[in-house]
Design a protein around this motif. Structure first.
Motif, PDB file in Angstrom:
ATOM      1  N   LEU A  41     -12.381 -32.489 -16.379  1.00 45.47           N
ATOM      2  CA  LEU A  41     -12.085 -32.027 -15.021  1.00 45.47           C
ATOM      3  C   LEU A  41     -10.859 -31.116 -14.986  1.00 45.47           C
ATOM      4  O   LEU A  41     -10.791 -30.167 -14.201  1.00 45.47           O
ATOM      5  N   ALA A  42      -9.888 -31.391 -15.861  1.00 54.07           N
ATOM      6  CA  ALA A  42      -8.650 -30.601 -15.885  1.00 54.07           C
ATOM      7  C   ALA A  42      -8.888 -29.178 -16.392  1.00 54.07           C
ATOM      8  O   ALA A  42      -8.014 -28.319 -16.225  1.00 54.07           O
ATOM      9  N   GLU A  43     -10.044 -28.907 -16.975  1.00 54.73           N
ATOM     10  CA  GLU A  43     -10.358 -27.532 -17.369  1.00 54.73           C
ATOM     11  C   GLU A  43     -10.640 -26.655 -16.153  1.00 54.73           C
ATOM     12  O   GLU A  43     -10.622 -25.426 -16.260  1.00 54.73           O
ATOM     13  N   ARG A  44     -10.904 -27.281 -15.027  1.00 53.03           N
ATOM     14  CA  ARG A  44     -11.225 -26.517 -13.813  1.00 53.03           C
ATOM     15  C   ARG A  44     -10.278 -26.841 -12.643  1.00 53.03           C
ATOM     16  O   ARG A  44     -10.014 -25.992 -11.795  1.00 53.03           O
ATOM     17  N   PHE A  45      -9.760 -28.085 -12.606  1.00 52.67           N
ATOM     18  CA  PHE A  45      -8.988 -28.554 -11.470  1.00 52.67           C
ATOM     19  C   PHE A  45      -7.578 -28.988 -11.872  1.00 52.67           C
ATOM     20  O   PHE A  45      -7.312 -29.276 -13.043  1.00 52.67           O
ATOM     21  N   ARG A  46      -6.718 -29.051 -10.902  1.00 53.90           N
ATOM     22  CA  ARG A  46      -5.441 -29.748 -11.042  1.00 53.90           C
ATOM     23  C   ARG A  46      -5.730 -31.218 -10.745  1.00 53.90           C
ATOM     24  O   ARG A  46      -5.924 -31.607  -9.609  1.00 53.90           O
ATOM     25  N   VAL A  47      -5.799 -32.010 -11.778  1.00 50.95           N
ATOM     26  CA  VAL A  47      -6.231 -33.406 -11.660  1.00 50.95           C
ATOM     27  C   VAL A  47      -5.014 -34.310 -11.512  1.00 50.95           C
ATOM     28  O   VAL A  47      -4.116 -34.310 -12.361  1.00 50.95           O
ATOM     29  N   ILE A  48      -4.993 -35.107 -10.450  1.00 51.87           N
ATOM     30  CA  ILE A  48      -3.904 -36.052 -10.197  1.00 51.87           C
ATOM     31  C   ILE A  48      -4.514 -37.456 -10.171  1.00 51.87           C
ATOM     32  O   ILE A  48      -5.438 -37.723  -9.403  1.00 51.87           O
TER      33      ILE A  48
END
Length: 268
Positions: A41-48
């Protein structure tokens, strides 16, 4: 990277860049239950990935599910913009309550293995878990907790993962666990589902015994803008059991920009 939100009362991990995507974990798990999907997911989004109140490095909050939802709303406001939110299990109930109480705060919701209200047997299960853990400690619920997370055949095939997940469960603050059980036993969000003002993807594992598929069907039917996807062969934490399938189920909802294996979920 470690960050703090809500005035330093919520601890979280952050990775990637782009549109913010916040992941709320289950009651019987912890933030590490997203480890298998956070990287892709972090390849596309800022994941928190925050620790919910009372878990990990986050301060507990008194006042039931509404107070937990309000605290997480504070955390999202700290992020700025309109994040998308994925909630699994208890995290899904928190995300749903937050969306009801704080319109416009989130952009999209993914509610995995939760619902709007438990049946009476479901309510009684939470009362029983709270009573047993108060009398005998969380260790007395080890078998029950793992069965609610994973089907027996998956447990037998993944002993190392089961050890890790059991250790995570046993680290739960008993007071926080009891309060969550009490809140879920009395929960009924059905009258307020019409207040959810954003698109929602409802996911559920076909073999989920904790929040079975009929709960997700009812939830999706009651929301103004929702679609339902049933994940075959999965139980309560499909992102751990079948991460590629889980990501595939999310992909079209999140603009089909999540890098995933070519696995097609079953839609209902």
């Amino acid at each position: 990277m470690r960050i703090t939100l809500a005035g330093g009362r919520i601890a979280a991990r952050e990775s990637g860049a782009g549109e913010p995507l916040v992941l709320f974990h289950s009651l019987l798990a912890d933030a590490a239950s997203f480890d298998r999907i956070a990287g892709p997911l972090a390849e596309r989004f800022r994941v928190i990935v925050p620790d919910l109140p009372g878990f990990g490095g986050s301060e507990a909050v008194a006042g039931g599910l509404e107070a937990v939802a309000d605290r997480m709303a504070e955390a999202l406001r700290d992020l700025g913009g309109q994040p998308s939110v994925l909630g699994n299990g208890f995290g899904g109930f928190v995300a749903l309550q937050m969306a009801i109480r704080h319109p416009g705060l989130a952009h999209r919701l993914i509610l995995a293995d939760c619902g709007a209200c438990f049946s009476e047997p479901g309510r009684q299960a939470f009362r029983t878990m709270a009573a047993v853990s108060r009398e005998k400690g969380l260790g007395a619920l080890s078998e029950t907790a793992m069965r609610r997370l994973f089907a027996p055949d998956f447990q037998a095939a993944n002993p190392a993962l089961m050890q890790d997940r059991l250790a995570a469960f046993l680290r739960t603050d008993p007071t926080v666990f009891h309060a969550a059980c009490d809140a879920l036993a009395g929960l009924d969000l059905r009258p307020d589902l019409g207040k959810v003002d954003m698109p929602v993807l409802v996911l559920v594992g076909e073999q989920d015994e904790a929040t079975p598929p009929p709960m997700s069907r009812e939830l999706a039917a009651g929301l103004p803008d929702a679609r339902l996807t049933i994940l075959p062969g999965c139980a309560h934490v499909p992102q751990l059991q079948e991460p590629e399938r889980f990501l595939a189920a999310m992909a079209s909802f999140l603009d089909e920009q999540v890098p995933v294996a070519e696995l097609a979920p079953t839609e209902a």
